[in-house]
Design a protein around this motif. Sequence first.
Motif, PDB file in Angstrom:
ATOM      1  N   TYR A  53     -15.080  83.695 -16.968  1.00  4.83           N
ATOM      2  CA  TYR A  53     -15.456  82.513 -17.497  1.00  4.83           C
ATOM      3  C   TYR A  53     -15.389  81.527 -16.266  1.00  4.83           C
ATOM      4  CZ  TYR A  53     -16.862  80.418 -21.910  1.00  4.83           C
ATOM      5  OH  TYR A  53     -17.538  79.714 -23.052  1.00  4.83           O
ATOM      6  N   ILE A  54     -15.492  81.756 -15.191  1.00 10.81           N
ATOM      7  CA  ILE A  54     -15.693  80.822 -14.020  1.00 10.81           C
ATOM      8  C   ILE A  54     -16.240  81.440 -13.038  1.00 10.81           C
ATOM      9  CG2 ILE A  54     -13.326  81.441 -13.083  1.00 10.81           C
ATOM     10  CD1 ILE A  54     -12.820  78.255 -12.947  1.00 10.81           C
ATOM     11  N   SER A  55     -16.818  80.915 -12.037  1.00  4.04           N
ATOM     12  CA  SER A  55     -17.754  81.191 -10.741  1.00  4.04           C
ATOM     13  C   SER A  55     -16.460  81.812  -9.892  1.00  4.04           C
ATOM     14  CB  SER A  55     -18.422  80.302 -10.222  1.00  4.04           C
ATOM     15  OG  SER A  55     -19.123  81.084  -9.100  1.00  4.04           O
ATOM     16  N   ASP A  56     -16.693  83.101  -9.276  1.00  5.41           N
ATOM     17  CA  ASP A  56     -15.331  83.535  -8.602  1.00  5.41           C
ATOM     18  C   ASP A  56     -15.840  83.993  -7.471  1.00  5.41           C
ATOM     19  OD1 ASP A  56     -16.939  85.909  -9.082  1.00  5.41           O
ATOM     20  OD2 ASP A  56     -15.255  86.924 -10.415  1.00  5.41           O
ATOM     21  N   GLY A  57     -16.866  83.674  -6.972  1.00  6.69           N
ATOM     22  CA  GLY A  57     -17.436  83.993  -5.518  1.00  6.69           C
ATOM     23  C   GLY A  57     -18.226  85.102  -5.227  1.00  6.69           C
ATOM     24  N   LEU A  61     -21.997  83.115  -5.021  1.00  8.00           N
ATOM     25  CA  LEU A  61     -21.687  81.935  -5.776  1.00  8.00           C
ATOM     26  C   LEU A  61     -20.255  81.336  -5.215  1.00  8.00           C
ATOM     27  CD1 LEU A  61     -23.209  82.618  -9.255  1.00  8.00           C
ATOM     28  CD2 LEU A  61     -23.955  81.120  -7.555  1.00  8.00           C
ATOM     29  N   MET A  62     -19.997  80.171  -5.540  1.00  6.53           N
ATOM     30  CA  MET A  62     -18.718  79.464  -5.361  1.00  6.53           C
ATOM     31  C   MET A  62     -17.637  80.297  -6.061  1.00  6.53           C
ATOM     32  SD  MET A  62     -18.012  75.618  -6.362  1.00  6.53           S
ATOM     33  CE  MET A  62     -19.265  74.943  -5.576  1.00  6.53           C
ATOM     34  N   ASN A  63     -16.526  80.235  -5.301  1.00  9.93           N
ATOM     35  CA  ASN A  63     -15.241  80.629  -5.746  1.00  9.93           C
ATOM     36  C   ASN A  63     -14.560  79.377  -6.220  1.00  9.93           C
ATOM     37  OD1 ASN A  63     -12.266  81.180  -6.648  1.00  9.93           O
ATOM     38  ND2 ASN A  63     -12.553  83.076  -5.502  1.00  9.93           N
ATOM     39  N   VAL A  64     -14.705  78.773  -7.638  1.00  9.21           N
ATOM     40  CA  VAL A  64     -14.357  77.663  -7.975  1.00  9.21           C
ATOM     41  C   VAL A  64     -12.890  77.091  -7.625  1.00  9.21           C
ATOM     42  CG1 VAL A  64     -13.933  76.073 -10.075  1.00  9.21           C
ATOM     43  CG2 VAL A  64     -16.191  77.270  -9.618  1.00  9.21           C
ATOM     44  N   ASN A  65     -11.973  78.136  -8.056  1.00 10.30           N
ATOM     45  CA  ASN A  65     -10.508  77.980  -7.875  1.00 10.30           C
ATOM     46  C   ASN A  65     -10.019  78.105  -6.371  1.00 10.30           C
ATOM     47  OD1 ASN A  65      -9.921  77.787 -10.519  1.00 10.30           O
ATOM     48  ND2 ASN A  65      -9.572  80.073 -10.530  1.00 10.30           N
ATOM     49  N   LYS A  66     -10.870  78.769  -5.507  1.00 10.05           N
ATOM     50  CA  LYS A  66     -10.580  78.641  -4.056  1.00 10.05           C
ATOM     51  C   LYS A  66     -11.115  77.453  -3.554  1.00 10.05           C
ATOM     52  CE  LYS A  66     -10.476  83.387  -2.668  1.00 10.05           C
ATOM     53  NZ  LYS A  66      -9.205  83.393  -1.761  1.00 10.05           N
ATOM     54  N   GLU A  67     -12.051  76.736  -3.970  1.00 11.84           N
ATOM     55  CA  GLU A  67     -12.559  75.635  -3.457  1.00 11.84           C
ATOM     56  C   GLU A  67     -11.746  74.329  -3.770  1.00 11.84           C
ATOM     57  OE1 GLU A  67     -15.239  75.043  -1.220  1.00 11.84           O
ATOM     58  OE2 GLU A  67     -16.209  77.068  -1.621  1.00 11.84           O
ATOM     59  N   PHE A  68     -11.171  74.657  -5.053  1.00  7.33           N
ATOM     60  CA  PHE A  68     -10.398  73.571  -5.319  1.00  7.33           C
ATOM     61  C   PHE A  68      -8.864  73.475  -4.745  1.00  7.33           C
ATOM     62  CE2 PHE A  68      -6.953  72.133  -8.509  1.00  7.33           C
ATOM     63  CZ  PHE A  68      -7.358  70.793  -8.628  1.00  7.33           C
ATOM     64  N   GLU A 144     -12.445  62.255 -29.216  1.00 15.15           N
ATOM     65  CA  GLU A 144     -12.571  62.585 -27.737  1.00 15.15           C
ATOM     66  C   GLU A 144     -11.403  62.264 -27.120  1.00 15.15           C
ATOM     67  OE1 GLU A 144     -16.205  60.924 -25.948  1.00 15.15           O
ATOM     68  OE2 GLU A 144     -17.105  60.599 -27.889  1.00 15.15           O
ATOM     69  N   GLU A 145     -10.235  62.821 -27.523  1.00 16.66           N
ATOM     70  CA  GLU A 145      -8.760  62.417 -26.812  1.00 16.66           C
ATOM     71  C   GLU A 145      -8.190  63.785 -26.381  1.00 16.66           C
ATOM     72  OE1 GLU A 145      -6.826  58.971 -28.770  1.00 16.66           O
ATOM     73  OE2 GLU A 145      -7.360  60.289 -30.493  1.00 16.66           O
ATOM     74  N   TYR A 146      -8.623  64.900 -26.916  1.00 14.56           N
ATOM     75  CA  TYR A 146      -8.087  66.069 -26.435  1.00 14.56           C
ATOM     76  C   TYR A 146      -8.887  67.265 -25.752  1.00 14.56           C
ATOM     77  CZ  TYR A 146      -4.598  64.240 -29.556  1.00 14.56           C
ATOM     78  OH  TYR A 146      -3.689  63.452 -30.351  1.00 14.56           O
ATOM     79  N   SER A 147     -10.087  67.114 -25.600  1.00 12.29           N
ATOM     80  CA  SER A 147     -10.870  68.145 -25.071  1.00 12.29           C
ATOM     81  C   SER A 147     -11.893  67.604 -24.334  1.00 12.29           C
ATOM     82  CB  SER A 147     -11.369  68.972 -26.198  1.00 12.29           C
ATOM     83  OG  SER A 147     -12.408  68.314 -27.164  1.00 12.29           O
ATOM     84  N   VAL A 148     -12.468  68.364 -23.393  1.00 14.52           N
ATOM     85  CA  VAL A 148     -13.677  68.125 -22.550  1.00 14.52           C
ATOM     86  C   VAL A 148     -14.539  69.374 -22.718  1.00 14.52           C
ATOM     87  CG1 VAL A 148     -14.700  67.498 -20.301  1.00 14.52           C
ATOM     88  CG2 VAL A 148     -12.525  66.541 -21.118  1.00 14.52           C
ATOM     89  N   PRO A 149     -15.991  69.298 -22.992  1.00 19.37           N
ATOM     90  CA  PRO A 149     -16.682  70.355 -23.440  1.00 19.37           C
ATOM     91  C   PRO A 149     -17.030  71.187 -22.032  1.00 19.37           C
ATOM     92  CG  PRO A 149     -17.611  68.516 -24.674  1.00 19.37           C
ATOM     93  CD  PRO A 149     -16.462  67.894 -23.545  1.00 19.37           C
ATOM     94  N   PHE A 150     -16.851  72.420 -22.091  1.00 16.48           N
ATOM     95  CA  PHE A 150     -17.137  73.321 -21.026  1.00 16.48           C
ATOM     96  C   PHE A 150     -18.316  74.316 -21.154  1.00 16.48           C
ATOM     97  CE2 PHE A 150     -15.872  77.064 -18.449  1.00 16.48           C
ATOM     98  CZ  PHE A 150     -16.079  76.665 -17.242  1.00 16.48           C
ATOM     99  N   ASN A 151     -18.489  74.617 -22.258  1.00 21.04           N
ATOM    100  CA  ASN A 151     -19.558  75.663 -22.500  1.00 21.04           C
ATOM    101  C   ASN A 151     -20.010  75.488 -23.865  1.00 21.04           C
ATOM    102  OD1 ASN A 151     -20.526  76.926 -20.232  1.00 21.04           O
ATOM    103  ND2 ASN A 151     -18.628  78.314 -19.817  1.00 21.04           N
ATOM    104  N   HIS A 306     -22.751  76.224 -10.445  1.00 15.61           N
ATOM    105  CA  HIS A 306     -22.483  77.465 -10.107  1.00 15.61           C
ATOM    106  C   HIS A 306     -21.594  78.079 -11.407  1.00 15.61           C
ATOM    107  CE1 HIS A 306     -22.767  77.816  -5.536  1.00 15.61           C
ATOM    108  NE2 HIS A 306     -23.356  76.776  -5.740  1.00 15.61           N
ATOM    109  N   ASN A 307     -20.817  77.375 -12.022  1.00 18.24           N
ATOM    110  CA  ASN A 307     -20.297  77.949 -13.425  1.00 18.24           C
ATOM    111  C   ASN A 307     -21.243  78.547 -14.085  1.00 18.24           C
ATOM    112  OD1 ASN A 307     -17.504  78.057 -12.875  1.00 18.24           O
ATOM    113  ND2 ASN A 307     -16.982  76.154 -13.426  1.00 18.24           N
ATOM    114  N   ALA A 308     -22.305  77.573 -14.493  1.00 18.55           N
ATOM    115  CA  ALA A 308     -23.373  77.692 -15.425  1.00 18.55           C
ATOM    116  C   ALA A 308     -24.065  79.286 -15.134  1.00 18.55           C
ATOM    117  CB  ALA A 308     -24.199  76.649 -15.638  1.00 18.55           C
ATOM    118  N   GLU A 309     -24.693  78.962 -13.470  1.00 21.00           N
ATOM    119  CA  GLU A 309     -25.251  80.329 -13.460  1.00 21.00           C
ATOM    120  C   GLU A 309     -24.568  81.388 -13.239  1.00 21.00           C
ATOM    121  OE1 GLU A 309     -27.238  78.829  -9.717  1.00 21.00           O
ATOM    122  OE2 GLU A 309     -28.843  78.096 -10.722  1.00 21.00           O
TER     123      GLU A 309
END
Length: 368
Positions: A53-57, A61-68, A144-151, A306-309
Amino acid sequence: MKKLLVLVLSIIILTMPLSGCEGGYEYFELELLGEYTKELAGTQLNVYNWGEYISDGNYDLMNVNKEFEKLTGIKVNYTTFESNETMYSQLKSGGVSYDIVIPSDYMIERLIKEKMLKKIDTGALSNYKLIDDSYKGLYFDKTEEYSVPFNVGMVGIIYNTKHIKDIEHSWNVLWDSKYKNMSLNFNNPRDAFMTAQMLLGQDLNSTNKSDWDKAAKLLKKQKANLQSYVMDEVYGKMETGEASVAPYYAGDFLTMYETNEDLAFFYPEEGTNIFVDSICIPDSSQNYEAALIYINFLLEPQVALHNAEYIGYASPNTAVINNEEYYYYGNEILYPKQEDMPTVQYYHDIDEEIRKYYEELWLDIKLY
């Protein structure tokens, strides 16, 4: 084949030349809307998310956690879960402190009721404006206080066209004796019950115990037809042809299709579940500021793309939805036209008595 094409889209169109390499991974030259510093470098961020559930390289594609980590110096400790219920149990036990979790709508509703989430300061998220308004203020977090839509996604049925030439576009196929020992169902109570509830024409959030009894009876009848109950195991079974029919999330079908082009997908005529998975900060979080930075990073257009793809789910991020270079741009499974949209229901958090009741029924079904 599709994710090889993403190499062209992601590198040529959306990034500058790659800027570095570490342990075989080549970092991207990030084009960011937000501002990021290393003020929290050396701290740790515990992230708990769904599998795959996250782009991992992979797939260039991008490795989101490594980039962060490279961008902020914050170490990401990343673990995964297979169901909302597993995630809830982990949070409830208090054995591990998480800074980021990504539950589904009905579970977020429960976590809010039980005061298990921190409020998110969306004013500190410069990229929050990229979330499509249609996914803001939904029933589980109206303020809209507790969550941010992801998918965003819907459940449908995947089948193997090499094994099945003509299939009824109904949940009934999971009970059809033609597919005995070749069909699968979800290994979690809410989704498994949904397959029976839809066939019975029930409200997915019924508070009538007799409705759950009827659905349980139908699931017991189905059990003799099933090869097994699955979650992530569905990938291997459907990709290799070990199983022929399975209900699963639309985005995951697209991932499986890359491996096995004999697979096809439909939304059952009776209707289906729609869900929004969103980013939350648990009340037990020990690194709130880093969590906000991580959320804002996930909303970055380049990161979100990158996550969406990689994930293959519908995105609530307008920078992705409106990007004509997005591989899934206009995809009719993820973004069906209004006239093709199935009848849908959200799960809601059901009162504790009913929830315990259907969970006990589920245990009985599994032991039956």
